[in-house]
Scaffold this active site. Structure first.
Site, PDB file in Angstrom:
ATOM      1  N   CYS A 115       6.907 -14.345  -3.977  1.00 40.75           N
ATOM      2  CA  CYS A 115       7.311 -13.224  -3.131  1.00 40.75           C
ATOM      3  C   CYS A 115       6.250 -12.111  -3.151  1.00 40.75           C
ATOM      4  O   CYS A 115       5.160 -12.287  -2.655  1.00 40.75           O
ATOM      5  CB  CYS A 115       8.687 -12.735  -3.562  1.00 40.75           C
ATOM      6  SG  CYS A 115       9.549 -11.731  -2.348  1.00 40.75           S
ATOM      7  N   HIS A 116       6.553 -10.955  -3.742  1.00 37.97           N
ATOM      8  CA  HIS A 116       5.597  -9.857  -3.857  1.00 37.97           C
ATOM      9  C   HIS A 116       4.748  -9.961  -5.131  1.00 37.97           C
ATOM     10  O   HIS A 116       3.852  -9.150  -5.329  1.00 37.97           O
ATOM     11  CB  HIS A 116       6.324  -8.508  -3.839  1.00 37.97           C
ATOM     12  CG  HIS A 116       6.848  -8.114  -2.494  1.00 37.97           C
ATOM     13  ND1 HIS A 116       7.971  -8.682  -1.938  1.00 37.97           N
ATOM     14  CD2 HIS A 116       6.404  -7.216  -1.583  1.00 37.97           C
ATOM     15  CE1 HIS A 116       8.196  -8.147  -0.754  1.00 37.97           C
ATOM     16  NE2 HIS A 116       7.258  -7.244  -0.517  1.00 37.97           N
TER      17      HIS A 116
END
Length: 182
Positions: A115-116
């Site tokens: 994800c991030h």
């Protein structure tokens, strides 16, 4: 079933702080432990637990096993970087966190981010010329840092494993398990 314990004797570090995406830490941790790995949560500061984030609000907490200042790369076979917007944004500005990621990469150990999570990889200088994926909003950041971004549930480039989002967790965890079992 014996195959489910194929990571016996393997140790995995998860580096996170408050604001991690709850499922992106807890689910890979559970799946890796089910495969036989010992999973250690590492966090900066002198905290006993870190708070997760889910659906736009705070979620449950996870116990911290080791302080970042005491983490030793030689104790682990792999590093997992969960996402959430807050967590990697905090980690990538902390020199000790960036140095830990660099040390895992320089040792040739598996580094996996979802994800991030790849934001921290950028600050650690680990994406130049590498194939990666991430949450779509990081695409330009990763490309600006020299990465070749792909929209796939898991991208593996040597010792680097990246994934896009919570829906990809089963494939993400499986890729880490396969890398450690090899």
């Amino acid at each position: 079933m014996a195959a489910s314990k194929k990571l016996n004797g393997r140790a995995v570090a998860v580096l996170a702080t408050d604001g991690f995406e709850y499922s992106e830490l807890t689910e890979p941790k559970r799946l890796l432990e089910e495969a036989g790995a010992e999973v250690t949560v590492i966090a900066p500061g002198d905290v006993k637990e870190i708070k997760g984030w889910k659906g736009g609000d705070w979620a449950g907490s996870v116990p911290v096993d080791v302080r970042l200042s005491e983490a030793d790369v030689s104790d682990y076979d792999a590093l997992v970087l969960p996402g959430g917007v807050i967590n990697p944004d905090k980690l990538r500005t902390q020199p000790a966190a960036v140095e830990l990621v660099q040390a895992f990469a320089e040792a040739g150990k598996t580094v996996a981010a979802i994800c991030h999570g790849p934001w921290t990889l950028i600050n650690a200088g680990q994406v130049q010329g590498r194939k990666v994926t991430s949450w779509p909003s990081l695409r330009q950041d990763l490309e600006n840092a020299g990465a070749r971004w792909e929209d796939r549930e898991v991208v593996r480039d040597g010792n680097l494993i990246t994934s896009r989002k919570p829906d990809d967790i089963p494939a993400f965890a499986q890729a880490v398990i396969e890398a450690l079992a090899a």
